[in-house]
Design a protein around this motif. Structure first.
Motif, mmCIF file in Angstrom:
data_model
loop_
_atom_site.group_PDB
_atom_site.id
_atom_site.type_symbol
_atom_site.label_atom_id
_atom_site.label_comp_id
_atom_site.label_asym_id
_atom_site.label_seq_id
_atom_site.Cartn_x
_atom_site.Cartn_y
_atom_site.Cartn_z
ATOM 1 N N CYS A 162 -39.097 9.938 1.785
ATOM 2 C CA CYS A 162 -38.377 10.944 1.499
ATOM 3 C C CYS A 162 -37.212 11.135 2.159
ATOM 4 C CB CYS A 162 -39.376 12.167 1.624
ATOM 5 S SG CYS A 162 -40.278 12.611 0.495
ATOM 6 N N VAL A 163 -37.242 10.806 3.607
ATOM 7 C CA VAL A 163 -36.201 10.863 4.678
ATOM 8 C C VAL A 163 -35.335 9.657 4.241
ATOM 9 C CG1 VAL A 163 -35.376 10.309 6.880
ATOM 10 C CG2 VAL A 163 -37.485 11.604 6.539
ATOM 11 N N ASP A 164 -35.618 8.516 3.559
ATOM 12 C CA ASP A 164 -34.934 7.465 3.259
ATOM 13 C C ASP A 164 -34.125 8.011 2.025
ATOM 14 O OD1 ASP A 164 -35.591 5.675 5.201
ATOM 15 O OD2 ASP A 164 -36.904 4.430 4.013
ATOM 16 N N MET A 165 -34.637 8.627 1.131
ATOM 17 C CA MET A 165 -33.746 8.951 -0.153
ATOM 18 C C MET A 165 -33.032 10.123 0.289
ATOM 19 S SD MET A 165 -33.349 9.196 -3.263
ATOM 20 C CE MET A 165 -34.649 8.335 -3.928
ATOM 21 N N LEU A 166 -33.306 11.058 1.287
ATOM 22 C CA LEU A 166 -32.377 12.065 1.709
ATOM 23 C C LEU A 166 -31.089 11.505 2.297
ATOM 24 C CD1 LEU A 166 -35.109 14.781 2.943
ATOM 25 C CD2 LEU A 166 -33.551 15.018 0.891
ATOM 26 N N LEU A 167 -31.186 10.427 3.227
ATOM 27 C CA LEU A 167 -30.272 9.753 3.679
ATOM 28 C C LEU A 167 -29.153 9.318 2.759
ATOM 29 C CD1 LEU A 167 -31.991 7.729 6.606
ATOM 30 C CD2 LEU A 167 -30.536 9.890 7.013
ATOM 31 N N THR A 168 -29.361 8.921 1.650
ATOM 32 C CA THR A 168 -28.541 8.495 0.720
ATOM 33 C C THR A 168 -27.855 9.636 -0.264
ATOM 34 O OG1 THR A 168 -30.412 8.179 -1.328
ATOM 35 C CG2 THR A 168 -29.976 6.365 0.194
ATOM 36 N N GLN A 169 -28.509 10.777 -0.260
ATOM 37 C CA GLN A 169 -28.031 12.037 -0.836
ATOM 38 C C GLN A 169 -27.181 12.942 0.032
ATOM 39 O OE1 GLN A 169 -31.650 13.553 -2.046
ATOM 40 N NE2 GLN A 169 -31.763 12.408 -3.823
ATOM 41 N N LEU A 170 -26.920 12.388 1.282
ATOM 42 C CA LEU A 170 -25.884 13.291 1.852
ATOM 43 C C LEU A 170 -24.623 13.378 1.392
ATOM 44 C CD1 LEU A 170 -26.748 12.271 5.826
ATOM 45 C CD2 LEU A 170 -26.663 14.688 4.699
ATOM 46 N N ASN A 171 -23.925 14.524 1.204
ATOM 47 C CA ASN A 171 -22.570 14.745 0.633
ATOM 48 C C ASN A 171 -21.910 15.888 1.319
ATOM 49 O OD1 ASN A 171 -23.131 16.911 -1.056
ATOM 50 N ND2 ASN A 171 -24.283 15.526 -2.270
ATOM 51 N N ASN A 222 -23.717 19.213 0.580
ATOM 52 C CA ASN A 222 -24.923 19.612 0.887
ATOM 53 C C ASN A 222 -25.238 19.168 2.640
ATOM 54 O OD1 ASN A 222 -25.643 16.770 1.460
ATOM 55 N ND2 ASN A 222 -26.968 16.693 -0.385
ATOM 56 N N VAL A 223 -24.364 18.731 3.161
ATOM 57 C CA VAL A 223 -24.563 18.130 4.622
ATOM 58 C C VAL A 223 -24.983 19.249 5.472
ATOM 59 C CG1 VAL A 223 -22.043 18.320 5.536
ATOM 60 C CG2 VAL A 223 -23.626 16.717 6.346
ATOM 61 N N ILE A 224 -24.222 20.235 5.343
ATOM 62 C CA ILE A 224 -24.868 21.655 6.410
ATOM 63 C C ILE A 224 -26.004 22.081 6.273
ATOM 64 C CG2 ILE A 224 -24.285 23.951 7.232
ATOM 65 C CD1 ILE A 224 -21.122 23.040 6.823
ATOM 66 N N MET A 261 -25.161 15.170 11.213
ATOM 67 C CA MET A 261 -24.373 15.497 12.219
ATOM 68 C C MET A 261 -23.035 14.620 12.230
ATOM 69 S SD MET A 261 -23.331 17.822 14.418
ATOM 70 C CE MET A 261 -24.701 18.641 15.016
ATOM 71 N N LYS A 262 -23.350 13.175 12.180
ATOM 72 C CA LYS A 262 -22.215 12.383 11.854
ATOM 73 C C LYS A 262 -21.318 12.430 11.013
ATOM 74 C CE LYS A 262 -24.246 8.841 14.976
ATOM 75 N NZ LYS A 262 -24.857 7.218 15.136
ATOM 76 N N PHE A 263 -22.122 12.726 9.891
ATOM 77 C CA PHE A 263 -21.353 12.941 8.461
ATOM 78 C C PHE A 263 -20.540 14.306 8.468
ATOM 79 C CE2 PHE A 263 -20.649 14.339 4.041
ATOM 80 C CZ PHE A 263 -20.534 13.084 3.367
ATOM 81 N N LEU A 264 -20.817 15.187 9.205
ATOM 82 C CA LEU A 264 -20.382 16.646 9.197
ATOM 83 C C LEU A 264 -18.933 16.362 10.182
ATOM 84 C CD1 LEU A 264 -21.800 19.979 9.949
ATOM 85 C CD2 LEU A 264 -19.989 19.054 11.429
#
Length: 190
Positions: A112-121, A124-126, A145-148
């Motif tokens: 699930c974590v691996d999938m969520l990492l690919t879904q950051l945009n 939804n990032v915050i 946080m890095k993406f934000l």
């Protein structure tokens, strides 16, 4: 190859609800059956539940109040096959993570974590940062946080940014500190 055939037979029994020895009942009146041996082999929580003097051991019925049947079915399919076919659907990975955390299914949590990492945009990032922080998922929290920070200019005028400040000042502070680290050093002579 042999493992695949065994998995297919077990999954066939699940899909056709054959010889199920436990029933999960949901608030909407629906139910789904499963096999205690599969559940116990995959989850220490289920193993303990069905080896104790709990009512579930005697009645072979478990009431699920904190998950929708569509999500729980994906969870059960994972327990049978090590695969959740609909994990990539919107919101499914988070819901499956919460079930896997509750029932102690570590390999599903990692997937699930691996999938969520690919879904950051941007959209939804915050929300993902707050959710990852709440569930103490370090790698997802760090990546969010890095993406934000990287996309701050696109995010700072969104309502979610203001909500982060109001509802999660600790995360807002961390974000602004990381943003400050990106600013050029000022000279003291100004």
């Amino acid at each position: 190859m042999k493992e695949t055939r065994v998995i297919k037979r077990l999954l066939y029994m699940y899909y056709n609800q054959q010889q199920c020895d436990v029933e999960f009942d949901f608030n909407d009146g629906q139910s789904v059956g499963a096999h205690i041996v599969i559940l116990s082999a995959s989850s220490s929580v289920f193993a303990a539940m069905f080896q104790s003097n709990l009512s579930e051991t005697k009645t072979r019925k478990v009431t699920i109040v904190d998950a929708e049947i569509r999500v729980f079915k994906q969870f059960l399919i994972f327990l049978y096959t090590d695969n959740a076919p609909k994990m990539a659907e919107e919101g499914m990975a988070r819901l499956l993570f919460e079930l896997s955390d509750k029932y102690d299914v570590a390999n599903l949590k990692h997937e699930c974590v691996d999938m969520l990492l690919t879904q950051l945009n941007i959209g939804n990032v915050i929300d993902m940062l707050v959710w990852a922080h709440f569930h103490s998922i370090g790698i997802l929290s760090e990546k969010a946080m890095k993406f934000l920070v990287k996309n701050f200019r696109k995010l700072c005028n969104r309502p979610q940014w203001e909500e982060l400040l109001k509802c999660h000042p600790d995360l807002f502070l961390r974000a602004t500190q990381q943003l400050a680290d990106l600013l050029p050093e000022s000279s003291d002579s100004e």
